[in-house]
Every structure is written in C-alpha cells, then in structure tokens.
Design a protein around this motif. Structure first.
Motif, PDB file in Angstrom:
ATOM      1  N   PHE A 446       0.873  -1.217  -0.090  1.00  0.00           N
ATOM      2  CA  PHE A 446      -0.074  -0.071   0.059  1.00  0.00           C
ATOM      3  C   PHE A 446       0.762   1.338  -0.044  1.00  0.00           C
ATOM      4  N   LEU A 447       2.179   1.190  -0.120  1.00  0.00           N
ATOM      5  CA  LEU A 447       2.971   2.315   0.042  1.00  0.00           C
ATOM      6  C   LEU A 447       2.917   3.401  -1.196  1.00  0.00           C
ATOM      7  N   ARG A 448       2.526   4.373  -0.865  1.00  0.00           N
ATOM      8  CA  ARG A 448       2.355   5.501  -1.954  1.00  0.00           C
ATOM      9  C   ARG A 448       3.974   6.043  -2.504  1.00  0.00           C
ATOM     10  N   ASN A 449       4.796   6.033  -1.484  1.00  0.00           N
ATOM     11  CA  ASN A 449       6.308   6.476  -1.564  1.00  0.00           C
ATOM     12  C   ASN A 449       7.025   5.588  -1.030  1.00  0.00           C
ATOM     13  N   PRO A 450       7.513   4.549  -1.651  1.00  0.00           N
ATOM     14  CA  PRO A 450       8.703   3.915  -1.308  1.00  0.00           C
ATOM     15  C   PRO A 450      10.047   4.481  -1.064  1.00  0.00           C
ATOM     16  N   ASP A 451      10.228   5.838  -1.378  1.00  0.00           N
ATOM     17  CA  ASP A 451      11.682   6.548  -1.390  1.00  0.00           C
ATOM     18  C   ASP A 451      11.824   6.920   0.183  1.00  0.00           C
ATOM     19  N   ALA A 452      12.460   6.105   0.900  1.00  0.00           N
ATOM     20  CA  ALA A 452      12.595   6.277   2.271  1.00  0.00           C
ATOM     21  C   ALA A 452      13.509   7.650   2.729  1.00  0.00           C
ATOM     22  N   PHE A 453      14.074   8.029   1.350  1.00  0.00           N
ATOM     23  CA  PHE A 453      15.048   9.268   1.637  1.00  0.00           C
ATOM     24  C   PHE A 453      14.394  10.469   1.479  1.00  0.00           C
ATOM     25  N   HIS A 454      13.515  10.648   0.516  1.00  0.00           N
ATOM     26  CA  HIS A 454      12.929  11.604   0.036  1.00  0.00           C
ATOM     27  C   HIS A 454      11.273  11.654   0.092  1.00  0.00           C
ATOM     28  N   GLY A 455      10.725  12.644   0.456  1.00  0.00           N
ATOM     29  CA  GLY A 455       9.229  12.645   0.055  1.00  0.00           C
ATOM     30  C   GLY A 455       8.597  12.307   1.450  1.00  0.00           C
ATOM     31  N   GLU A 456       7.409  12.634   1.472  1.00  0.00           N
ATOM     32  CA  GLU A 456       6.636  12.560   2.794  1.00  0.00           C
ATOM     33  C   GLU A 456       6.108  11.141   2.869  1.00  0.00           C
ATOM     34  N   GLY A 457       6.185  10.371   4.066  1.00  0.00           N
ATOM     35  CA  GLY A 457       5.876   9.108   4.238  1.00  0.00           C
ATOM     36  C   GLY A 457       6.848   7.650   3.827  1.00  0.00           C
ATOM     37  N   GLY A 458       7.914   8.428   3.461  1.00  0.00           N
ATOM     38  CA  GLY A 458       8.814   7.440   2.808  1.00  0.00           C
ATOM     39  C   GLY A 458       9.492   6.529   4.186  1.00  0.00           C
ATOM     40  N   GLN A 459       9.393   6.965   5.359  1.00  0.00           N
ATOM     41  CA  GLN A 459      10.046   6.404   6.395  1.00  0.00           C
ATOM     42  C   GLN A 459       9.189   4.934   6.674  1.00  0.00           C
ATOM     43  N   TRP A 460       7.974   4.909   6.299  1.00  0.00           N
ATOM     44  CA  TRP A 460       7.348   3.679   6.338  1.00  0.00           C
ATOM     45  C   TRP A 460       7.819   2.451   5.551  1.00  0.00           C
ATOM     46  N   ALA A 461       8.437   2.638   4.406  1.00  0.00           N
ATOM     47  CA  ALA A 461       9.036   1.860   3.783  1.00  0.00           C
ATOM     48  C   ALA A 461      10.361   1.214   4.477  1.00  0.00           C
ATOM     49  N   PHE A 462      10.978   1.727   5.402  1.00  0.00           N
ATOM     50  CA  PHE A 462      12.094   1.387   6.318  1.00  0.00           C
ATOM     51  C   PHE A 462      11.334   0.010   7.223  1.00  0.00           C
ATOM     52  N   ILE A 463      10.154   0.621   7.819  1.00  0.00           N
ATOM     53  CA  ILE A 463       9.302  -0.210   8.649  1.00  0.00           C
ATOM     54  C   ILE A 463       8.922  -1.367   8.168  1.00  0.00           C
ATOM     55  N   ALA A 464       8.409  -1.399   6.579  1.00  0.00           N
ATOM     56  CA  ALA A 464       7.977  -2.560   5.996  1.00  0.00           C
ATOM     57  C   ALA A 464       8.924  -3.696   5.695  1.00  0.00           C
ATOM     58  N   VAL A 465       9.950  -3.017   5.046  1.00  0.00           N
ATOM     59  CA  VAL A 465      11.046  -4.003   4.594  1.00  0.00           C
ATOM     60  C   VAL A 465      11.703  -4.663   5.855  1.00  0.00           C
ATOM     61  N   ILE A 466      11.660  -4.037   7.030  1.00  0.00           N
ATOM     62  CA  ILE A 466      12.425  -4.689   8.229  1.00  0.00           C
ATOM     63  C   ILE A 466      11.452  -5.784   8.596  1.00  0.00           C
ATOM     64  N   LEU A 467      10.023  -5.528   8.512  1.00  0.00           N
ATOM     65  CA  LEU A 467       9.156  -6.731   8.752  1.00  0.00           C
ATOM     66  C   LEU A 467       9.313  -7.770   7.697  1.00  0.00           C
ATOM     67  N   ILE A 468       9.534  -7.305   6.474  1.00  0.00           N
ATOM     68  CA  ILE A 468       9.494  -8.389   5.658  1.00  0.00           C
ATOM     69  C   ILE A 468      10.788  -9.504   5.588  1.00  0.00           C
ATOM     70  N   GLY A 469      11.753  -8.710   6.041  1.00  0.00           N
ATOM     71  CA  GLY A 469      13.005  -9.266   6.405  1.00  0.00           C
ATOM     72  C   GLY A 469      13.005 -10.360   7.452  1.00  0.00           C
ATOM     73  N   ILE A 470      12.162  -9.722   8.643  1.00  0.00           N
ATOM     74  CA  ILE A 470      12.273 -10.498   9.816  1.00  0.00           C
ATOM     75  C   ILE A 470      11.325 -11.844   9.488  1.00  0.00           C
ATOM     76  N   SER A 471      10.137 -11.635   8.664  1.00  0.00           N
ATOM     77  CA  SER A 471       9.348 -12.669   8.333  1.00  0.00           C
ATOM     78  C   SER A 471       9.837 -13.714   7.443  1.00  0.00           C
ATOM     79  N   GLN A 472      10.787 -13.076   6.733  1.00  0.00           N
ATOM     80  CA  GLN A 472      11.222 -14.238   5.827  1.00  0.00           C
ATOM     81  C   GLN A 472      12.447 -15.299   6.407  1.00  0.00           C
ATOM     82  N   ILE A 473      13.200 -14.740   7.152  1.00  0.00           N
ATOM     83  CA  ILE A 473      14.131 -15.560   7.935  1.00  0.00           C
ATOM     84  C   ILE A 473      13.499 -16.337   9.137  1.00  0.00           C
ATOM     85  N   GLY A 474      12.403 -15.715   9.828  1.00  0.00           N
ATOM     86  CA  GLY A 474      11.712 -16.563  10.678  1.00  0.00           C
ATOM     87  C   GLY A 474      10.970 -17.709  10.030  1.00  0.00           C
ATOM     88  N   SER A 475      10.512 -17.475   8.729  1.00  0.00           N
ATOM     89  CA  SER A 475       9.867 -18.752   8.202  1.00  0.00           C
ATOM     90  C   SER A 475      11.078 -19.780   7.751  1.00  0.00           C
TER      91      SER A 475
END
Length: 618
Positions: A446-475
């Motif tokens: 649902f990210l509208r802006n995946p650019d974590a370095f520029h633009g509004e709301g980009g910080q959510w991309a950091f959180i999302a990919v961290i959760l994705i990485g944790i989920s992958q290695i946990g599985s």
C-alpha cells in the motif's frame, strides 16, 4: 564447534563444514548468477535486444527444472548419502559456471548451461535441509550402547526375580521356603517405581528422557538459526565479493567480455573447492553409514536387531524401500505429522518471500519512479534498471539490504526461540513470523512513496522492509527447525509416549495390569525392540532414512511457491497494481498463520485435556 554448541552430536569439523560449506554457499552462487547472467547475454554473447525476455526465460527454466530435481536429489541422498550428493552438486555448479561463459548463443547453449547450473544448485539447496537432522542425530554406536545397557538392566531385574523365587539350596528340607521380598504381594509403589525405570527416565536424576528428545529438537532449532544466518551471509558474500569481480578486472585492463569470463572461472573454481571441502569435512556423518554410490546398482538392505525376553538377539535383513515408497512416505508425512506439514508450508512461504525481496521490491521501486516521471524508461530487468535509472536502483538496493540485514540479525533469535519453547509448542515462533509477514507485506503493497530518503511517508518503507526481512528469515529458520524436530525429536517423543502407555505408572497397584501381572519372572523393563512393535517396516518413528526425501519435498514446496509468485504475481503486477505480489505474499503468510493456529492450538488443547485426565486418574 561441538563444544560451543553442546547439543550437536556431529564433530566440530562436520558442523563447521556444514555451516561454512553447505549453508554459506547454498545460494551464494545462485545470487551471483542471477545478478550477472544479463552480462553474459549482452557482453559475452553480444545480444543487445530482448535481453529481459532471454533472462526471464532462463530463470523460469531454472526454477522449472529445480522443481523436479530437488525431490530427486533428496531421494538419491537417502541411498548414496548427503555428503556425496552435496559434493556432486557443487561440482556441477562449478562446471556449469565455466560452460556458461563459453556459450555463443542463448538457445540452446546458454540455456543448457543454465539448466546444468539448476541441476547442481538444486542438490546444494536440498542438502541444506537434509544434513541438518544429521547434526543432532545419535550415532549408531551410542544408540546401540544405550539399548544394550537398557537390555542388561532389564535382564538383571528378571534374573534377580528368578533367584529370589527359587528355594534356597542351603535350607533344610523340613523348613518352608522363605517368602520372596519381591513377590507380587510385597511390591510397594516405591519399590515398583524404582525398578520400573525405563528408557524414558534418567536413572540418576529421575528426569524423563523426553528431555533428551527436547534437547535434540532444541539443538535443531538453534542450529537452524545459525543456518539461516550463514545462508544470508552467503548472499551478502556474493554481492560484496563475487559481483564486483568484473569491474575489478576491467580496471586492470581486461575487456568487458574477458572480465565476465574470468569472474565466472574464479567463482566456478571456488565451487569446486567447496566440493572438496565438503568431501573431507563431512566424512562419517551420523546416520550415513552404509550409504554409497554402489547402492545405485545394488539392492541395499536395512538391518534390524531385536532382543527377545530370554536375551537372544535376532538379526533381520529387509530390502530398503524403493524410491517411490520413500517419496510417497515423505509426502504422506506432510499430512500426518504436524511438524513436517508445517515445515513444508513454511518452506513454501519462505522461498516465495525471497523472490519478493530480491525481485519485486526493485520492480516496485522502479514502477514508482516511472509513474512519477523520475525515470524516462521502463526497464524489465534489474540490469537495465541499474543502467537507466540509477536512483531507483540505489533505493531498491538500500531497501533490500535493510531487509537482508534485519534477517541476518534475527536468524539466531528465531533459532533461540524455537529451542526455548520446544518443550511446549515449537510452532509458535513460526506463527509469529507469519503474523509479522502479513503486516509487512500489506504495508509495503500500500506504499504510495517507497523512497525512504525523500518525500513524505517514505519512512514507512523502512519499517515495512524490516518486517519483511524478519518474516522471511523466521519462516526459513522455523520451518527447518520443525523438519528437524519431525525427523529426530518427534520420533523420540512418540516412542516415549507409546511405551509409557504400555507400562504402568509409579502409582500402579498390584491389582492393575502391567509388568507385575501374570508371569512374575517377566522383566519389568521391555526389550529394546519394543519401541518398534507394530510398525510395518520395523522402524516406528525412525525417519532418519527419510531425511533426504523430506528435504526434497521441502525444496519442491519452496520451488512451487517461487513459480506461483513469479508467474501470477508478475502478471498481476502488470495488469492490476505493483503491490499485487506483496498482497499475494500477505495471503501466503495468512494461510501459514491460520495453519499454525489451528494445528498448534489443537495440540495444546489435546495436551491440556490429557493432563487433566491424568490428574483425575491419579
């Protein structure tokens, strides 16, 4: 290594070889090839058009062959040994890498080289799963020694009972035989409990031997955490060491085609060196005795030794099961054993998640840049993204790097968690990984802006990919741990449970059925062969002979997840929304979450009911 990790029964050299050889390089060569195959097409072969189509076709053919090859390598390892299959696999990978850069056209030469690499890579990735249970499996001599001690104890009890019941040879004829202090009428609860210690109770501490099974399963879970860590480190090794090689050789004066060829030669030689390392490092692996290449043309036999109540040994030779029966049994276990079934499902989700990180995150970022006019072209492969939209490539590399770093950090954590809760419900860490995955993939889709370095709301991309990485290695870690538990730990726990049902508890009274009823001179301890009674193949709960087949089915499930996500997810990416692959991965994780909740919750309820029933009976 064995001293640092005391639950291992493998030697330090074997454990080191497994982690630094098989686990570290299991996907390292694949990462290198996937990232550099387009350079072989453009620079070595010289094809400049339809590069994305050629690379996509080669990748699809790779996965299609691996889907079939993984179960076959697993079956083969059950006959010739996991070490032999791993050595063959890495040798094939090395030769294929050399042959790939000798190609003069995409079809058929480069395609054949890629299929050869797929064949070897399937063997390498499958052996990561197949070798894991052998690291904590009991050695034959240890198991035999334990059985011998138990049988000696049992025969000793029986012999003492016989001696106590015989009339004294020194007594006079006119005197009555003194009563046996161990007769049925004088057996007390305390005396019976002290004499009826079986294999599932420690003679010194009185602790149930189920603890041994729990220790074995805990060791498997913790080792799986290290495997996940070294697997991720192998991917970083390919990115940090292998991929920069062409640029390094170009700086030293080689042409682009020559630099690519030299890089492939070096990486191919490393693969062969890994094969040699495995050949010497995994010798005498527990559970691998009797397996050799000769089993391919000679019918192997399984030897089983049973001891009757009189102490006589009976050796039985039975033909080893056929390849079809091995794979059938491995598939069947996915439906009959909750640990193995959840392990298969976890492997399906984990392998699909790896594609989500390595392929669809860069494509999602590139689609955002094209949609907002930040890139002038819409490349269809990662190499073109790097050349035509460097900012998008830089952002995608940063996001995938963050996901993989989170995975590396959390791999040992999931292994530790699996080991800590193994005496309770070891499925719960997998449930946690699935829950994290649901949140992470939905958020990224649902990210509208995946650019974590520029633009509004980009910080959510950091959180999302961290959760994705944790989920992958946990599985990955939890599914490997569950498979190891199903092969090693689960069997022991079932054997303990079955035997405890057949024996009276320490509160048995003289009027109840059990060892004290009937023939008074019968041994209070059953023979070592009792744990195998009632099993059609004479190996109740013993799945060490299936570890390769189970690993093959596990890899097959993972390959199916990759194919489904790449084809269906790719089509929905183009026709619906760039977030479609991530929504699919969220659905996969939700299915896994529900499966763990239903299976684990049902087992917990049954265990609670059994505990309450035992308390009432006591």
């Amino acid at each position: 290594m064995a001293r640092v990790f005391p639950k291992l029964t493998a030697t330090g050299v074997q454990a080191t070889t497994y982690l630094l050889g098989i686990a570290l390089f299991s996907i390292s060569f694949l990462v290198f090839l996937n990232s550099s195959i387009s350079f072989v097409v453009t620079d070595v072969i010289g094809q400049k058009k339809h590069v994305g189509d050629a690379v996509g076709t080669l990748g699809f053919a790779d996965e299609l062959l691996a889907l079939v090859a993984c179960p076959l390598w697993g079956l083969l390892s059950d006959r010739i040994g996991v070490r032999t299959v791993a050595v063959i696999g890495y040798c094939i990978v090395g030769v294929s890498l050399v042959c790939l850069v000798q190609s003069t056209n995409v079809y058929p030469e480069l395609l054949l080289g890629r299929l050869g690499f797929s064949l070897g890579g399937a063997a390498c990735s499958t052996m990561v799963t197949a070798v894991l249970p052998a690291m904590v499996a009991k050695r034959p001599e240890e198991s035999g020694k334990q059985d011998a001690e138990e049988q000696t104890t049992a025969n000793g009890h029986a012999s003492r009972l016989r001696d106590e019941e015989r009339p004294s040879r020194t007594g006079s004829i006119g005197h009555a035989t003194s009563a046996s202090v161990s007769s049925e009428l004088t057996i007390t609860q305390t005396r019976f409990a002290s004499r009826s210690r079986t294999r599932h109770e420690d003679p010194e501490s009185g602790e149930p031997a189920k603890k041994d099974s729990a220790d074995s399963a805990s060791g498997t879970s913790q080792l799986a955490g290290l495997v996940g860590f070294f697997t991720g480190a192998g991917a970083l090794l390919a990115l940090a060491v292998f991929l920069p090689l062409p640029a390094h050789f170009q700086d030293n004066g080689q042409s682009r085609p020559q630099s690519v060829q030299t890089s492939f030669y070096i990486v191919g030689a490393i693969a062969v060196c890994v094969a040699v390392f495995i050949f010497f490092g995994l010798r005498n692996l527990p559970g691998e005795s009797g397996k050799s290449i000769s089993a391919l043309w000679h019918t192997p036999y399984d030897e089983s030794t049973n001891t009757d109540q009189e102490g006589h040994l009976h050796i039985t030779l039975t033909p080893a099961p056929s390849y079809l029966s091995l794979v059938t049994e491995a598939v069947k276990l996915g439906f009959t054993d909750q640990s193995i079934g959840l392990g298969y499902l976890g492997g399906f989700v984990a392998r699909a998640s790896s594609v989500g990180i390595s392929l669809f995150i860069p494509l999602f970022v590139n689609a955002y840049f094209v949609r907002n006019g930040l890139c002038t072209s819409n490349p269809d492969n990662l190499t073109d993204i790097k050349e035509n939209c460097k900012r998008a490539y830089t952002l995608a590399s940063a996001l995938t790097g963050i996901a993989e770093t989170a995975a590396l950090i959390c791999a040992p954590l999931f292994g530790w968690l699996g080991g800590k809760v193994v005496s309770g419900r070891s499925e719960w860490p997998l449930m946690g990984a699935a829950a994290i995955g649901v949140g992470g993939y939905i958020a990224f889709g649902f990210l509208r802006n995946p650019d974590a370095f520029h633009g509004e709301g980009g910080q959510w991309a950091f959180i999302a990919v961290i959760l994705i990485g944790i989920s992958q290695i946990g599985s990955i870690v939890c599914s490997l741990g569950l498979l190891g538990r199903g092969i090693n730990g689960g069997a022991s726990e079932r054997a303990v449970g079955e035997q405890s049902k057949a024996e009276p508890s320490s509160t048995t009274t003289p009027g109840q059925t059990g060892a004290i009823e009937g023939d008074e001179v019968a041994p209070l301890l059953p023979s070592s062969s009792a744990k195998y009674d009632g099993d059609e193949d004479g190996k109740k709960g013993d799945r060490s002979h299936l570890k390769g087949s189970i690993a093959g089915v596990y890899s097959f499930a993972g390959g199916a997840g990759i194919l489904l996500l790449t084809k269906l997810g790719g089509a929905l990416f183009d026709s619906w929304t760039p977030g479609a692959p991530f929504f699919m991965l969220a659905i996969f994780n939700a299915i896994l979450l529900i499966a763990v909740a239903v299976v684990g919750g049902g087992s917990a309820i049954r265990a609670k009911r059994k505990e309450d029933a035992d308390l009432l009976a006591a």
